[in-house]
Every structure is written in structure tokens, then in C-alpha cells.
Scaffold this motif. Structure first.
Motif, PDB file in Angstrom:
ATOM      1  N   PRO A 169      -4.330   7.680   3.751  1.00  0.00           N
ATOM      2  CA  PRO A 169      -4.428   7.191   2.288  1.00  0.00           C
ATOM      3  C   PRO A 169      -3.846   5.763   2.176  1.00  0.00           C
ATOM      4  O   PRO A 169      -2.772   5.439   2.396  1.00  0.00           O
ATOM      5  CB  PRO A 169      -3.716   8.382   1.601  1.00  0.00           C
ATOM      6  N   ALA A 170      -4.737   5.028   1.466  1.00  0.00           N
ATOM      7  CA  ALA A 170      -4.178   3.705   1.000  1.00  0.00           C
ATOM      8  C   ALA A 170      -4.134   2.640   2.060  1.00  0.00           C
ATOM      9  O   ALA A 170      -3.691   1.696   1.929  1.00  0.00           O
ATOM     10  CB  ALA A 170      -2.979   3.925   0.152  1.00  0.00           C
ATOM     11  N   GLU A 218      -1.899  16.021  10.616  1.00  0.00           N
ATOM     12  CA  GLU A 218      -2.054  14.892   9.264  1.00  0.00           C
ATOM     13  C   GLU A 218      -2.560  15.457   8.181  1.00  0.00           C
ATOM     14  O   GLU A 218      -2.522  14.774   7.008  1.00  0.00           O
ATOM     15  CB  GLU A 218      -3.252  13.750   9.740  1.00  0.00           C
ATOM     16  N   GLY A 258       0.777  -1.221   0.066  1.00  0.00           N
ATOM     17  CA  GLY A 258      -0.112   0.035   0.032  1.00  0.00           C
ATOM     18  C   GLY A 258       0.549   1.262   0.071  1.00  0.00           C
ATOM     19  O   GLY A 258       0.103   2.139  -0.249  1.00  0.00           O
ATOM     20  N   GLU A 266      -2.005   8.595  -3.961  1.00  0.00           N
ATOM     21  CA  GLU A 266      -3.065   9.319  -3.550  1.00  0.00           C
ATOM     22  C   GLU A 266      -2.759  10.849  -3.081  1.00  0.00           C
ATOM     23  O   GLU A 266      -3.337  11.816  -3.490  1.00  0.00           O
ATOM     24  CB  GLU A 266      -3.678   8.545  -2.336  1.00  0.00           C
ATOM     25  N   TRP A 267      -1.524  10.888  -2.433  1.00  0.00           N
ATOM     26  CA  TRP A 267      -1.028  12.168  -2.013  1.00  0.00           C
ATOM     27  C   TRP A 267      -0.741  13.093  -3.163  1.00  0.00           C
ATOM     28  O   TRP A 267      -0.997  14.110  -3.436  1.00  0.00           O
ATOM     29  CB  TRP A 267       0.017  12.167  -1.221  1.00  0.00           C
ATOM     30  N   GLU A 282       0.544   3.279  -3.373  1.00  0.00           N
ATOM     31  CA  GLU A 282      -0.912   3.745  -3.436  1.00  0.00           C
ATOM     32  C   GLU A 282      -0.928   5.095  -2.666  1.00  0.00           C
ATOM     33  O   GLU A 282      -1.759   5.834  -2.881  1.00  0.00           O
ATOM     34  CB  GLU A 282      -2.014   2.716  -3.233  1.00  0.00           C
ATOM     35  N   GLN A 283      -0.607   4.653  -1.259  1.00  0.00           N
ATOM     36  CA  GLN A 283      -0.391   6.067  -0.424  1.00  0.00           C
ATOM     37  C   GLN A 283       0.071   7.421  -1.087  1.00  0.00           C
ATOM     38  O   GLN A 283      -0.496   8.374  -0.834  1.00  0.00           O
ATOM     39  CB  GLN A 283       0.012   5.598   0.690  1.00  0.00           C
ATOM     40  N   ARG A 318      -4.146  14.549  -4.662  1.00  0.00           N
ATOM     41  CA  ARG A 318      -4.554  15.543  -3.851  1.00  0.00           C
ATOM     42  C   ARG A 318      -3.776  16.578  -4.003  1.00  0.00           C
ATOM     43  O   ARG A 318      -4.351  17.854  -3.847  1.00  0.00           O
ATOM     44  CB  ARG A 318      -4.569  15.095  -2.202  1.00  0.00           C
ATOM     45  N   ASN A 368      -6.235  -0.437   1.353  1.00  0.00           N
ATOM     46  CA  ASN A 368      -5.396  -0.941   0.207  1.00  0.00           C
ATOM     47  C   ASN A 368      -4.274  -1.849   0.781  1.00  0.00           C
ATOM     48  O   ASN A 368      -4.046  -2.789   0.143  1.00  0.00           O
ATOM     49  CB  ASN A 368      -4.630   0.248  -0.779  1.00  0.00           C
ATOM     50  N   GLN A 369      -3.537  -1.264   1.792  1.00  0.00           N
ATOM     51  CA  GLN A 369      -2.445  -2.077   2.448  1.00  0.00           C
ATOM     52  C   GLN A 369      -3.104  -3.501   3.126  1.00  0.00           C
ATOM     53  O   GLN A 369      -2.326  -4.424   2.781  1.00  0.00           O
ATOM     54  CB  GLN A 369      -1.819  -1.146   3.520  1.00  0.00           C
TER      55      GLN A 369
END
Lengths: 327, 468
Positions: free
Chosen positions: B143-144, A303, A163, A170-171, A166-167, A174, B147-148
């Protein structure tokens, strides 16, 4: 309030005030911090005694300032000629604050600004152990640099953790910046290599490289990082312009071991201190500066992508010293 | 920042005492200072250190230490015993509901390792209890994160219930639990978002999830590298949720893990598991009694001695010594030794039990696979060759045959035979040494006249060959 109100008056512009407020907000919950503790300690004594110094030591330790840094600090404080004539413990307070500034600054001008190329590509490499907030910090810094008008590219160099790619994607979405990524499990160095080529060809100003979290005692993972570092050195003139070690504010004495091991294989140019909006004070970064001469560049205070500030020593130390409203 | 072990420090502070004959209270105070610094360096909370030192000092003032010829050792023993008592003696098992559904709720700060450990736990439970676990992805903020968990589920072949990030975590949990029932899953592990213990809204969310899920086990994931704040974090989570167990993550780092003691001392929550790596099978049951020596930074000598005596027969060892002395050491003996060492566990694990090694090991990569390779190579030698190592040392064609036989590259066989000869020489040299020289060896300095092990430099995985 004493000290902090003086400090607040010093900040004139509204922008500075806003920033100080954010620090205050961020640090608000860390409030049971040094100054209240310091004041309590000092007001608990009529005279400067050995017990007082012991209690001071505890106050420093509580903020996770390194043990040997603390012991040296207190030892020096005892020997400080300014202290010798002092009988009223309250007079110690400004001396301690002064000495904390000295501890960090070491008679140098410490600049928290990033070292970026005026023209041409700058590469920022982010390293650290698992779960400290590397990916989030990259997002925040990318967002900030983008707002400063820079053309930003991200490299999803954490190809290991599930992940992670993907993380960062996603950032990137954004924030509205470009990203180079490959499938999970690919060679992270090749991701960085490709990103460098793209950054060069596309005229990007800054390339921010994410890396997988790695414990500093894992030899193979550290070698992998060394390789990434080498590729950046080879491909980018003066690169990497910044290697930022991300440290979680909750980290204890192990922060020193992290700083030591990561600077052995890369040229750590600064620390990003994350999660300072919690109750931890992240004092270990003072020890890191003390022992390894690595300055702190940013602090993470939440965050959201705007929850990041350039490190400001005054804000940090005074933040640590602010009285807790709840107490 | 190499910290010496507490035992070394105690020896140092005691050096001045030599010849005094009697230990005074101020000597004990001096030792207590060392104990204090050592515990603080291990990240034990300062308040706990204070209380702990008072206890230890009281015990140390008793007859036992004052009259002992080895007061340092006595103090160390007391410290170790007290630490063990605090950590609890035995591992505490999971609260499993073996006749119905077991629900486990995972909570913790950001980055403490919840998602990874949700996967590890599911895997562990499936294996240990032969259960059918399912995971619920209730972290809708990072985020994600969903998914993880999905990726981890795929790797383990364990179903992950997810509803994306638009639904409230409480509703996801509610639906997830209902879904688990229809699918006959008997263990449900809920992964929640990382949160600061002072974030009231998010802490309330956990309380709400707890109400809905009624978990058998509420596990708090705590990073073993956490500093002084571990106490605040654990107490607040505990006060809000009534935590039933703690998961100490990233314990494969070089932290001394004083946080474990702080948590245990302040909240009495048992630490049930520890994370020992990034792979999904690297979860271990936590043995509190072994943590004491780690916190003290002195290695687990007791376990080492236990393991060694369990697996090595004294008579055997003597026989081996005799053979060594006469220079008879051959590949059969070598194989025998390796088997004995392997019985004791991983090499790195064994070495880390030796006092002072912990810190040095940081920079050494020990690969237990090397053993398998050596065994393979030796197994491909003829009986004659094993008995008489010279044969291989002298004949390239023999080495080439062995290489073909075991499927390892020629240079590995070459390295092995060369190093075997070197090792033999070293051992024989050691046999002839006096005590002073042996001490030098123990400290890592090679005395004159002893062959140094050559380390081959080069590229590739096995550069340097077998390092023992």
C-alpha cells in the motif's frame, strides 16, 4: 517427523490445528531449519565428541541465535549432568529441545497476550529500525483486535518517510478502522497527542501508534521517540500499555543492539517478529529474550492482514525443528 | 552488548603466552577461536567463517607468526589482509550506457530500502553523469508504495512514471520505457516490490521484467543488518536474475555488516553502493577495502593515519605542542586546529576510525555544524582578542559585541570562551603528566587534580554547549 507429529497430536481443537497449520505453512520455507540440521548433525556422529558440539554451535548460529547465547547454551549443554552419561548422540535431541524451552521461559510464565486495560484506553506504541514492517504489523494487529470486538484508532506517527501516512491510511480503509493523521513532516508527537485526545473523547479501546523507522544509533531520532513515549505516559493512565519492538526475521546480531537501545528509552514490553515466512529463522529473538528478558508477542507470516499469530513458543521452536520436505 | 574489538580479544588470549617465548599450534588455535567468534558476531555466514579460518590458520602457521614477538598483531594483520582480498580491493562503478539509455532494475526483500534507494540512485546518477533520470513505480503490491516513490520524485524534481496499482508491473515497465524514450530520458530506474526469494510467482515477475527492460544493471538491495540468511537471499536472487551489483543499505547503523562479506564471498557480486542515511543524498560509493576493519570491529586505523599524515604537517604539530607547553594557546591556534580537523572529513567519521570508539560513538551525537559556529564566533573577535583569550574571558561587553557580530546567541559565545579556558587548563595539565597518568586519560578516567569539563544541563538544542 518424530517430534513434530507428537506436537501435532497434542493440538486437539480445530482452531488450534488451523493455527498450527498456518505456522507450518509460514515456516514451511524456513524448513532447512534446526531440526533437520540438528538431526543431520546428531546422526553424523557415533559418539558425543567435541566436533559434534562444534557442529551444533554452527546449527544454532545458522538460525541467527545470538553468538554469546549460543556459546553459553552449548557450554551448559556440555556440562549438563543429563548429558554426562550419554554416549548416543541421538539422545541429545530431546535434551536440546528442553533446554531451548528453558532458555526462553527461564522458569517464568511468559504470556504472549497483550496487556490491555479492561475498561478505558490502551495505547500500543510500535518502534523499530527502518523497513522491518512496523506499519504492516500495526495493520495486522488492528485487524485482529477489531475482530476481537475492540474499537480501534490508528495514529499515523511516521510523518517522515515518504508515503508512510498514505500507507497506514490505506490499511485503515481496508480494515475499516479510524485513523488520525497530519501532513507529512509534522511533529509526530503532536499526531500522537491528538490521537490520544480523540481516542479518549470517542471511547476507543485501543490506540495503535505508528512511528518512523529509526536506527538505534541516531541520537536525535531516539530522543524524538522518548518524547512521544513521555507524552503517552503523561496523557494515558498506565500508558503506553504495550511498546512493541518490531524485528525483521532476517536481522542478525544487530537485533541485540536494537533491543538494548530501544529499551533504554522506552519500556519495551514485547517483540513482533516479522517476515518469518521467509527463509530466515529470526533466532536473534531468543537471544533478545535471553539477554534483555523481552518476550515475543506476535509473529508475522505474510503480507495479508490475517497473516499474524500470537507467539507460541512450542510452535516456534518446533517450527524451527521441523524437517524440510524438500530435503 | 559491547563487543570488544578483535585486537583486544587476541591480546587477551595471548596474555597467557607471555614468557613462553614460542607460539605453538594450539596457541594459534586459541587465537583462531577468537577470530571465529568475532566474525560470527559480525554476521559473517558460518560456512564462510569456517573456510576463512582454515585459510588464515594455514598462513598463521607460517614462520612469520610463530617467530614473531607480536604474534597477536601478526595474526590480526593476516586476518585483515585476507578479508580485504575477499572483499575486493577497489570500488566497482555502475554499468552505464553513456551513448544510449541505461536501465537499472532494483530488487530485494521487503523493507530492504529499494524505493528510497531508487531515489538516491537517480539523484546520484543525475549529479555524477549529468544524465536525465526517470523512475518507474512498479511496486503495485505494498500500500502507498507508488505514492512513496512519487513523493521522492517530487523532492528530487525527477519524473516518476506510474500507472497506479491496477496494472501489471510488466506492462507498467513496458509503457514506462516507451515513455522515457519519447521524453529523452537516458537513465531509467525501475523500483520493484519487495519479495521473498522463495516466492516463485513474484520471482518470475522479476524475470519477466528483466526480459522486457533488458537492464544494464540489476541491483540487489540488501539490508546491512541482515544475519546468516544474507547468503541465501543473495544467491537465490543472483541465480534467478544474474544480479550485477549490490546496494548495501542502512550502513549508517551500528551493524558490523558481515553480510557484505557473505554476499561477496558466495556470489562474487560486487557491492557498488551503500546507503548512509535517510536523506536522498546519503548514498556513497562502496569501498570494499574499508569494510574489512569494520567487520572486525577494529576501526579503520590505516585510513586515520593516512588522513592525519596527509593533512597535518609534523613540523606544524611540533610548533603547536611547544606553544601549548608554554600556555600560549590562543584562538588563532584553535581556529587553525579546527581547519586541520575539518580537512580530514567529518568529526564523527574520524572518531569512528579509532579502535574501540565505534561502539562508544553510538551514544554521542557529534554535530559538525558546531565547527562552523565556532569559526563564526572566532572570526568576530578582534585580532587582539584572538591573540589574547584573557580579554574575552574577562569582559562581558566584549563577549556581547562578539555575539552581535557573529549573530550567535550570547550564551554560545560565553560557552566557547569558558570552554576554551578549561581546555587550555586541561592541556597544560596533560603536558605535565607522566605516562601512567596519560594512560588513565586515554582510558577516559580523569586523574586527580585535573579540571573536569562541566557539562551544562538544560533544554534546547545546544544544551551542554560545545563538546569536544
Amino acid at each position: 517427523m518424530g517430534l513434530f507429529s507428537i506436537f501435532k497430536k497434542k493440538k486437539q481443537t480445530s482452531e488450534a490445528l488451523q493455527k498450527a497449520n498456518k505456522y507450518q505453512l509460514g515456516m514451511k520455507k524456513t524448513r532447512s531449519g534446526l531440526l533437520s540440521k540438528l538431526k543431520n548433525v546428531l546422526s553424523g556422529y557415533d559418539q558425543v565428541t567435541e566436533d559434534l558440539f562444534d557442529d551444533l554451535t554452527d546449527a544454532f548460529i545458522m538460525a541467527d541465535i545470538g553468538v554469546s547465547t549460543t556459546l553459553d547454551f552449548i557450554e551448559e549443554l556440555k556440562e549438563d549432568e543429563r548429558v554426562e552419561g550419554i554416549h548416543d548422540p541421538k539422545e541429545l535431541q530431546p535434551i536440546i529441545v528442553d533446554k531451548m524451552f528453558e532458555l526462553y521461559l527461564k522458569n517464568e510464565i511468559v504470556d504472549a497476550n497483550l496487556n490491555l486495560e479492561k475498561d478505558g484506553l490502551s495505547v500500543l506504541l510500535f518502534v523499530g529500525v527502518n523497513g522491518v514492517g512496523k506499519t504492516t504489523s500495526i495493520a495486522k494487529i488492528a485487524y485482529r483486535l477489531k475482530n476481537e470486538g475492540k474499537k480501534i484508532l490508528l495514529a499515523a506517527g511516521d510523518t517522515f518517510r515518504a508515503g508512510a501516512i498514505e500507507q497506514l491510511e490505506e490499511w485503515a480503509r481496508r480494515i475499516g478502522v479510524d485513523i488520525v493523521s497530519k501532513t507529512s513532516g509534522s511533529d509526530p508527537t503532536s499526531v500522537i497527542f491528538d490521537a490520544i485526545q480523540k481516542a479518549k473523547a470517542g471511547g476507543y479501546d485501543c490506540l495503535l501508534c505508528d512511528t518512523a523507522g529509526r536506527l538505534q544509533n541516531k541520537v536525535n531520532l531516539m530522543k524524538e521517540l522518548e518524547k512521544m513515549h513521555r507524552v503517552i505516559e503523561k496523557e494515558v493512565p498506565n500508558g503506553p500499555q504495550e511498546v512493541l519492538l518490531v524485528i525483521d526475521a532476517t536481522t542478525g546480531q544487530n537485533g541485540l543492539s536494537q533491543a538494548e537501545a530501544f529499551s533504554e528509552i522506552t519500556n519495551i514490553s514485547g517483540v513482533v517478529l516479522t517476515k518469518l515466512d521467509g527463509t530466515s529463522k529470526g533466532g536473534i529473538v531468543l537471544a533478545i529474550r535471553d539477554k534483555f528478558n523481552i518476550p515475543i508477542k506476535f509473529v508475522g507470516l505474510g503480507e495479508g492482514m490475517e497473516d499474524l499469530e500470537y507467539f507460541d513458543l512450542e510452535d516456534y521452536i518446533y517450527g524451527l525443528f521441523v524437517e524440510n520436505d524438500d530435503e | 552488548m559491547p563487543f570488544e574489538s578483535l585486537s583486544e580479544k587476541l591480546q587477551m588470549s595471548l596474555r597467557r603466552l607471555v614468557g613462553k617465548g614460542r607460539v605453538t599450534e594450539s596457541d594459534i588455535d586459541e587465537m583462531m577461536k577468537e577470530v571465529r567468534v568475532s566474525l560470527l558476531e559480525a554476521d559473517v555466514n558460518y560456512k564462510i567463517v569456517k573456510a576463512f579460518i582454515n585459510d588464515v590458520k594455514e598462513k598463521a602457521l607460517g614462520e612469520r607468526v610463530m617467530k614473531s614477538l607480536t604474534p597477536g598483531d601478526q595474526v590480526l594483520k593476516i586476518v585483515n589482509e585476507e578479508l580485504k582480498a575477499l572483499m575486493g580491493e577497489e570500488a566497482v562503478p555502475l554499468n552505464m550506457n553513456l551513448n544510449g539509455t541505461t536501465v537499472i532494475l532494483l530488487a530485494g526483500l521487503q523493507g530492504s530500502g529499494k524505493t528510497t534507494h531508487a531515489g538516491k540512485l537517480a539523484n546520484y546518477i543525475r549529479k555524477t553523469y549529468n544524465a536525465r533520470p526517470m523512475l518507474i513505480a512498479a511496486d503495485v503490491y505494498r500500500p502507498a508504495a507508488v505514492n512513496q516513490l512519487v513523493t521522492i520524485g517530487k523532492q528530487l524534481n525527477i519524473e516518476v512514471f506510474e500507472r497506479g496499482v491496477m496494472m501489471k508491473p510488466t506492462n507498467i515497465v513496458k509503457e514506462g520505457l516507451a515513455y522515457a524514450k519519447t521524453k529523452n530520458y537516458n537513465v531509467v530506474i525501475i523500483d520493484t516490490a519487495g519479495r521473498l526469494q522463495i516466492d516463485e510467482a513474484l520471482m518470475q515477475e522479476l524475470v519477466d521484467i528483466k526480459k522486457i527492460a533488458n537492464p544494464n544493471e540489476i541491483m540487489l538491495a540488501i539490508d546491512s543488518m541482515t544475519g546468516q540468511d544474507a547468503v541465501n537471499v543473495a544467491s537465490t536472487f543472483h541465480n534467478t536474475l544474474n544480479v550485477t551489483g549490490c546496494l548495501l543499505t542502512k550502513l549508517d547503523s551500528d551493524t558490523r555488516g558481515g553480510a557484505a562479506l557473505s554476499i561477496r564471498y558466495m556470489t562474487k557480486i560486487p557491492i557498488k553502493f551503500c546507503g548512509m542515511g535517510e536523506k536522498l543524498d546519503q548514498l556513497e560509493v562502496f569501498h570494499p577495502d574499508r569494510m574489512a576493519s569494520r567487520i572486525l570491529g577494529m576501526g579503520d586505523v590505516v585510513s586515520l593515519i593516512e588522513k592525519a599524515t596527509e593533512n597535518i604537517d609534523e613540523a606544524d604539530a611540533m610548533k603547536m605542542m611547544e606553544r601549548l607547553e608554554k600556555g600560549y594557546f590562543n584562538y588563532n591556534d584553535y581556529l587553525d586546529q579546527i581547519k586541520k580537523i575539518k580537512k580530514m572529513g567529518s568529526l564523527k567519521g574520524i572518531l569512528s576510525m579509532i579502535p574501540g570508539m565505534g561502539q562508544q560513538l553510538k551514544n554521542i551525537d557529534i554535530d559538525d555544524k558546531q565547527f562552523a559556529i565556532i569559526e563564526a564566533i572566532v572570526s568576530s573577535m578582534t585580532k587582539e582578542e584572538r591573540k589574547n583569550p584573557e580579554l574575552l574571558a574577562k569582559s562581558q561587553s566584549r563577549r556581547e559585541r562578539v555575539s552581535r557580530g557573529c549573530g550567535r546567541p550570547y550564551h554560545e559565545v560565553n560557552n566557547l570562551t569558558r570552554q576554551f579556558e578549561q581546555m587550555k587548563k586541561q592541556m597544560q595539565a596533560m603536558m605535565g603528566m607522566d605516562e601512567r597518568e596519560l594512560n588513565k586519560v586515554a582510558k577516559g578516567q580523569m586523574p586527580n587534580g585535573m579540571p573536569r569539563q562541566k557539562v551544562k544541563k538544560g533544554k534546547g538544542k545546544n544544551r551542554g554547549g560545545f563538546r569536544f
